[in-house]
Design an enzyme around this catalytic site. Structure first.
Site, mmCIF file in Angstrom:
data_model
loop_
_atom_site.group_PDB
_atom_site.id
_atom_site.type_symbol
_atom_site.label_atom_id
_atom_site.label_comp_id
_atom_site.label_asym_id
_atom_site.label_seq_id
_atom_site.Cartn_x
_atom_site.Cartn_y
_atom_site.Cartn_z
ATOM 1 N N ASP A 223 -6.966 -6.607 2.071
ATOM 2 C CA ASP A 223 -6.982 -7.139 3.724
ATOM 3 C C ASP A 223 -8.252 -6.204 4.212
ATOM 4 O O ASP A 223 -8.495 -6.670 5.418
ATOM 5 C CB ASP A 223 -5.849 -6.765 4.450
ATOM 6 C CG ASP A 223 -5.457 -5.544 4.697
ATOM 7 O OD1 ASP A 223 -6.327 -4.382 4.696
ATOM 8 O OD2 ASP A 223 -4.170 -5.165 5.131
ATOM 9 N N HIS B 186 0.698 -1.201 -0.037
ATOM 10 C CA HIS B 186 -0.096 -0.104 0.109
ATOM 11 C C HIS B 186 0.813 1.258 0.041
ATOM 12 O O HIS B 186 0.157 2.262 0.024
ATOM 13 C CB HIS B 186 -0.945 0.027 1.137
ATOM 14 C CG HIS B 186 -2.287 0.660 1.048
ATOM 15 N ND1 HIS B 186 -3.602 0.540 1.477
ATOM 16 C CD2 HIS B 186 -2.652 1.455 -0.186
ATOM 17 C CE1 HIS B 186 -4.321 0.947 0.862
ATOM 18 N NE2 HIS B 186 -3.847 1.733 -0.002
ATOM 19 N N HIS C 64 4.252 1.081 4.396
ATOM 20 C CA HIS C 64 2.853 0.760 3.590
ATOM 21 C C HIS C 64 1.876 1.215 4.969
ATOM 22 O O HIS C 64 0.815 1.354 4.688
ATOM 23 C CB HIS C 64 2.833 -0.599 3.367
ATOM 24 C CG HIS C 64 2.805 -1.665 4.563
ATOM 25 N ND1 HIS C 64 2.138 -3.115 4.205
ATOM 26 C CD2 HIS C 64 3.090 -1.572 5.847
ATOM 27 C CE1 HIS C 64 2.023 -3.733 5.422
ATOM 28 N NE2 HIS C 64 2.816 -3.125 6.080
ATOM 29 N N HIS D 271 -6.822 -1.386 7.835
ATOM 30 C CA HIS D 271 -5.831 -0.384 8.702
ATOM 31 C C HIS D 271 -6.132 0.935 8.221
ATOM 32 O O HIS D 271 -6.602 1.319 7.222
ATOM 33 C CB HIS D 271 -4.347 -0.815 8.284
ATOM 34 C CG HIS D 271 -4.063 -2.093 8.660
ATOM 35 N ND1 HIS D 271 -4.339 -3.210 7.564
ATOM 36 C CD2 HIS D 271 -3.821 -2.942 9.584
ATOM 37 C CE1 HIS D 271 -4.020 -4.273 8.082
ATOM 38 N NE2 HIS D 271 -3.736 -4.268 9.374
#
Length: 301
Positions: free
Chosen positions: A230, A101, A141, A126
């Protein structure tokens, strides 16, 4: 989503974290039939290939920072930003495939250079709102959203030569369920809108997406979708580096993409953190392709 020209660019980046294999994410998504799926929807697809990313066996450590691979991540991000600018200049829809990311640093720099009043949907387990001072790991990330709102290491916040890329009040995080203490503090200080799994369970995905669309439509002219696989539950997307139990279902995620397509607010997108080494028969790569197709207009009937 009236644009019929889509430009794909892969970013084989695995330097923003420490689990190898996510650099093969763009290949896994392509292997899942992305080109065929989009051409079947009537798009003219231009695959621009992958940008060049350093291959490092050991993490680079900056002498003035705890950030891993800072120089290499910054260099790749600058390259990506320029390519995104050109794609938008050409009138195409930018579709970026990751990679970890940290690639959002370059994507958002390129998008924001062309789209001044930008909104961002951060679809992720996240917050990615850490800084060098709050990060437990030094993995970049976990920092791209903080850097994009102008908070963090100077090399990261100034990618593309300007900062910030997006205002905190123009960001909506969806699916969060693993936030560090520093991230929670920043969210409250900056007034960033977050729909955690708690809100999604209470309100339902349809209501969350309606609220998100209305919120950004009132405030912004362009909206970028940054989707981390995710964000989905690990049973649905096992091939990710930082899985968190209790995530979004495959069907909820399709509903979210379908509602975004119907709203016509999305003007650029990236799908990240597909790691085929950790995957089961490319299940996560195939999920990414299916979600991209829904975002770009694929319907059951």
């Amino acid at each position: 989503m009236k644009k019929k020209q889509v430009s794909i660019i892969g970013v084989p980046m695995d330097l923003g974290q420490t689990r190898r294999g996510v650099d093969m994410g763009p290949s896994a998504i392509r292997y899942g039939g992305l080109y065929e799926r989009l051409t079947d929807l009537g798009y003219t697809v231009h695959d621009k290939g992958d940008i060049t990313v350093d291959i490092l066996e050991n993490a680079e450590q900056s002498g003035t920072s705890n950030l891993k691979n800072l120089e290499s991540v910054t260099e790749a991000s600058e390259c990506l930003a320029k390519k995104i600018e050109q794609i938008i200049t050409d009138g195409h829809f930018p579709l970026v495939l990751g990679g970890d990311h940290s690639i959002a640093l370059g994507t958002l720099a390129g998008v924001a250079k062309k789209h001044k009043n930008l909104g961002v949907i951060w679809y992720d387990a996240h917050g990615d709102l850490n800084t060098p001072d709050t990060s437990p790991s030094g993995n970049i990330h976990g920092m791209p959203l903080a850097a994009s709102i102008g908070i963090g290491h100077s090399a990261l916040i100034n990618i593309g030569g300007f900062s910030p890329k997006v205002k905190p009040e123009h960001v909506v995080i969806i699916g969060a369920r693993d936030l560090d203490a520093g991230e929670r503090k920043l969210i409250k200080e900056k007034g960033i809108k977050v729909y955690t799994m708690h809100e999604i369970d209470r309100l339902g995905m349809s209501a969350v997406m309606r609220k998100t669309i209305d919120y950004l439509r009132e405030r912004t002219e362009f909206v970028h979708l940054s989707l981390d696989l995710d964000g989905l539950d690990p049973t649905e997307a096992p091939g990710v580096g930082t899985p968190v139990a209790g995530g979004l279902s495959y069907r909820e995620s399709h509903l979210a993409m379908e509602m975004l397509e119907e709203s016509s607010i999305i003007t650029s997108a990236e799908f990240v953190e597909v790691n085929p080494i950790l995957d089961e028969k490319n299940k996560t790569g195939a999920a990414a392709v299916a979600l991209i197709a829904s975002l770009l207009g694929e319907k059951l009937l």
